[in-house]
Motif scaffolding. Structure first.
Motif, PDB file in Angstrom:
ATOM      1  N   ARG A  76       0.855  -1.187   0.000  1.00 13.96           N
ATOM      2  CA  ARG A  76       0.000   0.000   0.000  1.00 13.96           C
ATOM      3  C   ARG A  76       0.893   1.240   0.000  1.00 13.96           C
ATOM      4  NH1 ARG A  76      -2.958   0.339   4.895  1.00 13.96           N
ATOM      5  NH2 ARG A  76      -3.991   2.085   3.910  1.00 13.96           N
ATOM      6  N   VAL A  77       0.913   1.941  -1.117  1.00  6.81           N
ATOM      7  CA  VAL A  77       1.745   3.133  -1.282  1.00  6.81           C
ATOM      8  C   VAL A  77       0.902   4.227  -1.904  1.00  6.81           C
ATOM      9  CG1 VAL A  77       3.772   4.102  -2.439  1.00  6.81           C
ATOM     10  CG2 VAL A  77       3.824   1.747  -1.593  1.00  6.81           C
ATOM     11  N   GLY A  78       1.088   5.470  -1.432  1.00  9.67           N
ATOM     12  CA  GLY A  78       0.390   6.601  -2.024  1.00  9.67           C
ATOM     13  C   GLY A  78       0.631   7.868  -1.245  1.00  9.67           C
ATOM     14  N   PHE A  79      -0.017   8.937  -1.683  1.00 12.03           N
ATOM     15  CA  PHE A  79       0.123  10.237  -1.049  1.00 12.03           C
ATOM     16  C   PHE A  79      -0.981  10.463  -0.030  1.00 12.03           C
ATOM     17  CE2 PHE A  79       2.659  10.929  -4.815  1.00 12.03           C
ATOM     18  CZ  PHE A  79       3.694  11.714  -4.338  1.00 12.03           C
ATOM     19  N   ILE A  80      -0.631  11.134   1.068  1.00 13.44           N
ATOM     20  CA  ILE A  80      -1.596  11.579   2.083  1.00 13.44           C
ATOM     21  C   ILE A  80      -1.247  13.015   2.470  1.00 13.44           C
ATOM     22  CG2 ILE A  80      -1.992   9.257   2.997  1.00 13.44           C
ATOM     23  CD1 ILE A  80      -0.235  10.155   5.420  1.00 13.44           C
ATOM     24  N   PRO A  81      -2.219  13.769   2.982  1.00 18.82           N
ATOM     25  CA  PRO A  81      -1.911  15.129   3.442  1.00 18.82           C
ATOM     26  C   PRO A  81      -0.973  15.081   4.652  1.00 18.82           C
ATOM     27  CG  PRO A  81      -4.295  14.780   3.267  1.00 18.82           C
ATOM     28  CD  PRO A  81      -3.639  13.457   3.120  1.00 18.82           C
ATOM     29  N   GLY A  82       0.035  15.921   4.637  1.00 13.17           N
ATOM     30  CA  GLY A  82       1.005  15.949   5.722  1.00 13.17           C
ATOM     31  C   GLY A  82       0.423  16.351   7.064  1.00 13.17           C
ATOM     32  N   ASN A  83      -0.682  17.100   7.060  1.00 16.98           N
ATOM     33  CA  ASN A  83      -1.260  17.546   8.333  1.00 16.98           C
ATOM     34  C   ASN A  83      -2.131  16.471   8.983  1.00 16.98           C
ATOM     35  OD1 ASN A  83      -3.242  17.820   6.364  1.00 16.98           O
ATOM     36  ND2 ASN A  83      -4.145  19.626   7.301  1.00 16.98           N
ATOM     37  N   TYR A  84      -2.207  15.284   8.401  1.00 13.62           N
ATOM     38  CA  TYR A  84      -2.961  14.169   8.993  1.00 13.62           C
ATOM     39  C   TYR A  84      -2.072  13.242   9.810  1.00 13.62           C
ATOM     40  CZ  TYR A  84      -7.467  14.939   6.749  1.00 13.62           C
ATOM     41  OH  TYR A  84      -8.687  15.448   6.392  1.00 13.62           O
ATOM     42  N   VAL A  85      -0.781  13.563   9.922  1.00 10.80           N
ATOM     43  CA  VAL A  85       0.153  12.683  10.623  1.00 10.80           C
ATOM     44  C   VAL A  85       1.060  13.481  11.558  1.00 10.80           C
ATOM     45  CG1 VAL A  85       0.208  11.006   8.740  1.00 10.80           C
ATOM     46  CG2 VAL A  85       1.904  12.820   8.796  1.00 10.80           C
ATOM     47  N   GLU A  86       1.700  12.750  12.477  1.00 17.97           N
ATOM     48  CA  GLU A  86       2.758  13.358  13.281  1.00 17.97           C
ATOM     49  C   GLU A  86       3.938  12.407  13.313  1.00 17.97           C
ATOM     50  OE1 GLU A  86       2.126  14.114  17.475  1.00 17.97           O
ATOM     51  OE2 GLU A  86       1.144  12.186  17.725  1.00 17.97           O
ATOM     52  N   ASP A  87       5.126  12.972  13.382  1.00 18.08           N
ATOM     53  CA  ASP A  87       6.352  12.202  13.430  1.00 18.08           C
ATOM     54  C   ASP A  87       6.354  11.350  14.699  1.00 18.08           C
ATOM     55  OD1 ASP A  87       9.279  11.789  14.239  1.00 18.08           O
ATOM     56  OD2 ASP A  87       9.440  12.485  12.173  1.00 18.08           O
ATOM     57  N   VAL A  88       6.647  10.083  14.573  1.00 20.73           N
ATOM     58  CA  VAL A  88       6.616   9.168  15.717  1.00 20.73           C
ATOM     59  C   VAL A  88       7.603   9.605  16.789  1.00 20.73           C
ATOM     60  CG1 VAL A  88       7.102   6.795  16.439  1.00 20.73           C
ATOM     61  CG2 VAL A  88       5.738   7.222  14.408  1.00 20.73           C
ATOM     62  N   ARG A  89       8.782  10.052  16.402  1.00 18.85           N
ATOM     63  CA  ARG A  89       9.783  10.489  17.388  1.00 18.85           C
ATOM     64  C   ARG A  89       9.290  11.703  18.170  1.00 18.85           C
ATOM     65  NH1 ARG A  89      14.465  10.967  13.214  1.00 18.85           N
ATOM     66  NH2 ARG A  89      12.609  11.562  12.098  1.00 18.85           N
ATOM     67  N   ARG A  90       8.657  12.651  17.474  1.00 20.06           N
ATOM     68  CA  ARG A  90       8.128  13.837  18.132  1.00 20.06           C
ATOM     69  C   ARG A  90       7.023  13.471  19.123  1.00 20.06           C
ATOM     70  NH1 ARG A  90       7.136  17.517  13.543  1.00 20.06           N
ATOM     71  NH2 ARG A  90       9.342  17.445  13.195  1.00 20.06           N
ATOM     72  N   ALA A  91       6.161  12.560  18.729  1.00 23.27           N
ATOM     73  CA  ALA A  91       5.070  12.114  19.602  1.00 23.27           C
ATOM     74  C   ALA A  91       5.630  11.419  20.839  1.00 23.27           C
ATOM     75  CB  ALA A  91       4.146  11.172  18.847  1.00 23.27           C
ATOM     76  N   PHE A  92       6.669  10.615  20.647  1.00 22.46           N
ATOM     77  CA  PHE A  92       7.291   9.915  21.765  1.00 22.46           C
ATOM     78  C   PHE A  92       7.914  10.902  22.752  1.00 22.46           C
ATOM     79  CE2 PHE A  92      11.089   7.860  23.599  1.00 22.46           C
ATOM     80  CZ  PHE A  92      10.463   6.841  24.295  1.00 22.46           C
TER      81      PHE A  92
END
Length: 71
Positions: free
Chosen positions: A48-64
């Motif tokens: 499963r590969v494709g584009f998504i809006p960047g504002n729908y995610v957060e960097d895992v390291r930042r969240a941690f």
């Protein structure tokens, strides 16, 4: 090789060819960025590969790190 790993914050339903539908809390690998869009693959299903809006995610390291600071 992925540039980063992100966690999906909100469900997103693809609306155009080349986009990827994702669910909240899904973990994705980021391979490229075009403006506000990220080219990602699903960690659970690399086919499963494709584009998504960047504002729908957060960097895992930042969240941690945020979670550690709030403890």
């Amino acid at each position: 090789m992925p540039k980063s790993v992100v966690k999906v914050l909100y469900d997103y339903d693809a609306t155009a060819p080349g986009e990827l539908s994702v669910k909240e809390d899904e973990i994705l690998r980021v391979f490229d960025q075009e403006d506000d869009w990220l080219l990602v693959s699903s960690e659970s299903d690399e086919a499963r590969v494709g584009f998504i809006p960047g504002n729908y995610v957060e960097d895992v390291r930042r969240a941690f790190l945020s979670a550690l600071i709030s403890i």
